[in-house]
Design a protein around this motif. Sequence first.
Motif, PDB file in Angstrom:
ATOM      1  N   LYS A 157       0.825  -1.203   0.000  1.00  0.00           N
ATOM      2  CA  LYS A 157       0.000   0.000   0.000  1.00  0.00           C
ATOM      3  C   LYS A 157       0.861   1.255   0.000  1.00  0.00           C
ATOM      4  O   LYS A 157       2.053   1.202   0.306  1.00  0.00           O
ATOM      5  CB  LYS A 157      -0.931  -0.003   1.208  1.00  0.00           C
ATOM      6  CG  LYS A 157      -1.973  -1.121   1.158  1.00  0.00           C
ATOM      7  CD  LYS A 157      -3.010  -0.970   2.238  1.00  0.00           C
ATOM      8  CE  LYS A 157      -4.103  -2.025   2.075  1.00  0.00           C
ATOM      9  NZ  LYS A 157      -5.170  -1.872   3.105  1.00  0.00           N
ATOM     10  N   ALA A 173      -9.582   7.068 -11.481  1.00  0.00           N
ATOM     11  CA  ALA A 173     -10.594   7.291 -10.451  1.00  0.00           C
ATOM     12  C   ALA A 173     -12.011   7.134 -10.982  1.00  0.00           C
ATOM     13  O   ALA A 173     -12.890   6.617 -10.273  1.00  0.00           O
ATOM     14  CB  ALA A 173     -10.418   8.678  -9.833  1.00  0.00           C
ATOM     15  N   PRO A 213      -1.889   6.625 -10.688  1.00  0.00           N
ATOM     16  CA  PRO A 213      -2.503   5.358 -10.280  1.00  0.00           C
ATOM     17  C   PRO A 213      -2.500   4.376 -11.457  1.00  0.00           C
ATOM     18  O   PRO A 213      -2.432   4.785 -12.630  1.00  0.00           O
ATOM     19  CB  PRO A 213      -3.937   5.746  -9.910  1.00  0.00           C
ATOM     20  CG  PRO A 213      -3.939   7.235  -9.796  1.00  0.00           C
ATOM     21  CD  PRO A 213      -2.858   7.726 -10.682  1.00  0.00           C
ATOM     22  N   ARG A 268     -12.610  -0.545  -3.784  1.00  0.00           N
ATOM     23  CA  ARG A 268     -12.105  -0.088  -2.492  1.00  0.00           C
ATOM     24  C   ARG A 268     -10.598   0.138  -2.565  1.00  0.00           C
ATOM     25  O   ARG A 268      -9.840  -0.769  -2.895  1.00  0.00           O
ATOM     26  CB  ARG A 268     -12.416  -1.120  -1.404  1.00  0.00           C
ATOM     27  CG  ARG A 268     -13.900  -1.379  -1.162  1.00  0.00           C
ATOM     28  CD  ARG A 268     -14.081  -2.363  -0.027  1.00  0.00           C
ATOM     29  NE  ARG A 268     -15.474  -2.781   0.148  1.00  0.00           N
ATOM     30  CZ  ARG A 268     -16.367  -2.158   0.896  1.00  0.00           C
ATOM     31  NH1 ARG A 268     -16.022  -1.056   1.546  1.00  0.00           N
ATOM     32  NH2 ARG A 268     -17.612  -2.619   1.005  1.00  0.00           N
ATOM     33  N   GLY A 269     -10.164   1.372  -2.240  1.00  0.00           N
ATOM     34  CA  GLY A 269      -8.744   1.667  -2.136  1.00  0.00           C
ATOM     35  C   GLY A 269      -7.981   1.647  -3.440  1.00  0.00           C
ATOM     36  O   GLY A 269      -6.770   1.428  -3.462  1.00  0.00           O
ATOM     37  N   ARG A 270      -8.672   1.874  -4.543  1.00  0.00           N
ATOM     38  CA  ARG A 270      -8.001   1.897  -5.852  1.00  0.00           C
ATOM     39  C   ARG A 270      -8.500   3.095  -6.666  1.00  0.00           C
ATOM     40  O   ARG A 270      -9.564   3.636  -6.406  1.00  0.00           O
ATOM     41  CB  ARG A 270      -8.240   0.598  -6.613  1.00  0.00           C
ATOM     42  CG  ARG A 270      -7.778  -0.635  -5.848  1.00  0.00           C
ATOM     43  CD  ARG A 270      -7.873  -1.926  -6.667  1.00  0.00           C
ATOM     44  NE  ARG A 270      -7.744  -3.091  -5.792  1.00  0.00           N
ATOM     45  CZ  ARG A 270      -6.589  -3.625  -5.405  1.00  0.00           C
ATOM     46  NH1 ARG A 270      -5.449  -3.099  -5.826  1.00  0.00           N
ATOM     47  NH2 ARG A 270      -6.570  -4.677  -4.607  1.00  0.00           N
ATOM     48  N   THR A 277      -6.877   6.089  -7.060  1.00  0.00           N
ATOM     49  CA  THR A 277      -6.121   7.297  -6.750  1.00  0.00           C
ATOM     50  C   THR A 277      -4.873   6.915  -5.967  1.00  0.00           C
ATOM     51  O   THR A 277      -4.816   5.850  -5.345  1.00  0.00           O
ATOM     52  CB  THR A 277      -6.944   8.302  -5.910  1.00  0.00           C
ATOM     53  OG1 THR A 277      -7.306   7.682  -4.667  1.00  0.00           O
ATOM     54  CG2 THR A 277      -8.187   8.748  -6.645  1.00  0.00           C
ATOM     55  N   ASN A 323      -0.385  -3.773  -6.461  1.00  0.00           N
ATOM     56  CA  ASN A 323      -0.322  -4.037  -5.015  1.00  0.00           C
ATOM     57  C   ASN A 323       1.106  -3.929  -4.482  1.00  0.00           C
ATOM     58  O   ASN A 323       1.553  -4.727  -3.652  1.00  0.00           O
ATOM     59  CB  ASN A 323      -0.925  -5.410  -4.704  1.00  0.00           C
ATOM     60  CG  ASN A 323      -2.392  -5.489  -5.090  1.00  0.00           C
ATOM     61  OD1 ASN A 323      -3.181  -4.623  -4.738  1.00  0.00           O
ATOM     62  ND2 ASN A 323      -2.755  -6.517  -5.853  1.00  0.00           N
ATOM     63  N   ASN A 381      -4.175   3.559   0.273  1.00  0.00           N
ATOM     64  CA  ASN A 381      -4.674   2.873  -0.912  1.00  0.00           C
ATOM     65  C   ASN A 381      -3.686   1.806  -1.376  1.00  0.00           C
ATOM     66  O   ASN A 381      -2.492   1.876  -1.094  1.00  0.00           O
ATOM     67  CB  ASN A 381      -4.915   3.863  -2.054  1.00  0.00           C
ATOM     68  CG  ASN A 381      -6.285   4.505  -1.969  1.00  0.00           C
ATOM     69  OD1 ASN A 381      -7.009   4.317  -0.996  1.00  0.00           O
ATOM     70  ND2 ASN A 381      -6.642   5.265  -2.993  1.00  0.00           N
ATOM     71  N   HIS A 382      -4.203   0.844  -2.120  1.00  0.00           N
ATOM     72  CA  HIS A 382      -3.339  -0.174  -2.713  1.00  0.00           C
ATOM     73  C   HIS A 382      -2.358   0.499  -3.668  1.00  0.00           C
ATOM     74  O   HIS A 382      -2.730   1.412  -4.414  1.00  0.00           O
ATOM     75  CB  HIS A 382      -4.171  -1.211  -3.458  1.00  0.00           C
ATOM     76  CG  HIS A 382      -5.173  -1.912  -2.581  1.00  0.00           C
ATOM     77  ND1 HIS A 382      -4.823  -2.937  -1.735  1.00  0.00           N
ATOM     78  CD2 HIS A 382      -6.504  -1.712  -2.407  1.00  0.00           C
ATOM     79  CE1 HIS A 382      -5.890  -3.357  -1.081  1.00  0.00           C
ATOM     80  NE2 HIS A 382      -6.928  -2.626  -1.470  1.00  0.00           N
TER      81      HIS A 382
END
Length: 579
Positions: free
Chosen positions: A30, A487, A57, A496-498, A500, A548, A505-506
């Motif tokens: 992360k 985004a 990202p 979830r958590g992806r 940006t 990841n 975040n991952h």
Amino acid sequence: MLDHLIKGATLVDGTGAPARAADVGIKDGKVAVIAAAGACGEPAVQTEDATGLMLTPGFVDPHTHYDAQLFWDPFATPSLGHGVTTVAGGNCGFTLAPLNPARPGDADYTRRMMARVEGMSLAALEKGVPWSWSSFGEYLGALEGRIAVNAGFMVGHCALRRHVMGPDAVGGQPTPEQLAQMVALLRQAMAEGAWGLSTTQSSTHSDGDGQPVASRHAGSEELLALCRAVGEAPGTQIEAIVAGCLDTFADEEIDLLVQMSAVAGRPLNWNVLTVDAAVPGRVPRQLLASERARAAGGRIVALTMPILTPMNMSLGTFCALNLIPGWGPVLGLPVPERIERLRRPEVREEMLRRADSPEAGVFRRLADFSRYVIGDTYSAANAGLTGRVVRDIAAERGQDPFATLVEICVNDELRTVLWPMPTDNDPASWRLRQETWQHEDVLLGGSDAGAHLDRMCGAPYTTRFLGDCLRRRRLVPVEQAVRMLTADPAELFGLRGRGTVAVGNHADLVLFDPETIDAGPATLVHDLPGESPRLDARPEGVIAVRVNGVETVREGKLTGAVPGTLLRSGRDTRTVATR
């Protein structure tokens, strides 16, 4: 201690915020630190200087068909090389699961259907996929822990119908008991991680026997019952294709799509919105569905491509030309009979008439054969024609362009590769695209990556679009372009958590050179199981891709790491409600 520190990159974080120089630290997969360039004092196991490079990202491709390819190619090439770290699969109503264990022959039916409707190599499907599952959850489990990208999958309506109804899925209607079984099967698939339902009513989708695929026989009662079930499960979506997606929606199609989204209370996406200034009424007509959906408590999102995807055509193998009304029966004949028919002037005249008729819809774009470019040829009679435009050859020969094209193809026993020049590569069409992209219910995507392997290569749209934004047309600022690739699709799917670059975040990240980021030309390679062909395009300017937190690409080459996550609904996606 950080696992990895990227120092001095120009960070474009996916939110649309202005680019800034930053240090980005990664720990345990992360993003752990984001600091001003030179301000991160934490030690790291590895550090790299990214001065002059851009960090974004990982890109999210909202429409792929990697359902099969990931088994023989866990790297989802070429998408991963072009910065795509998350793919959405199981689209258009077609999935490899569930399969009814009481009918082993359903796997063969599914393979032949996928080969026909999605242009996948039958040899690759037979040799490269284990076919070891029955439930959707077992299919997901077969991919778990062995993929390099993050991947989530819808469950296909055709598979649900086939599982419950068997051969009657094509042509038949379910009994109330069978419909209840379909709904229960969908609920089970979503509980096991399916992102929701995908379905097709498109007239272009036929199975391996040439019959309309199973979901095309479904009535509105069946579709709405399935959509209601989608609305009961967390983190789910709907993806749907109707005939009007290829040109303009009929009123009844808009009504159906609106009802499907509204009864589920979930977003519904479709592809692909074709933008062409020569047909100015198409975009407002297609987006009318979105307007009506919002009024009804739903949401309909149109996918559109930000590049012109070259398509590989042929009179010898199945391609988009077969989908022109009236062309299928001719192009479906055995090659000797096909050649004999194509040589007849009256047959060519009728084919041209049908190709230019209103019923051809968006396929009318393929009807100007004078603008085709000759690709690979295979006979001495065609020596020197590769790269030439048909209109020039026809003028030299004093022939009609279509007759010239047919003559060239016949010389090669129909193996000639044909490249249609796009009709919408004009300033007015690009201005219309720029305007259309600003609509709240328009999303970039629709690559079909993993399908139509030897006919088109849409996977590199990410890098080609960025190259266009940074150095060529510059239709949108790079910050907006990145948000549109990251985004925005992540938000649609509730990832979830992806999407940006933010602390916590991952660490799905792309590091690239803004001076050279691009995609190379599509070339035919033979690297599928059984040495079947596909089109590939190499990334340019991509320095590294992380999934990841783990490096999967460095200087355009795969590292061999497989850190991808099998994204399951509810656990990895949150509910994106429409009301």
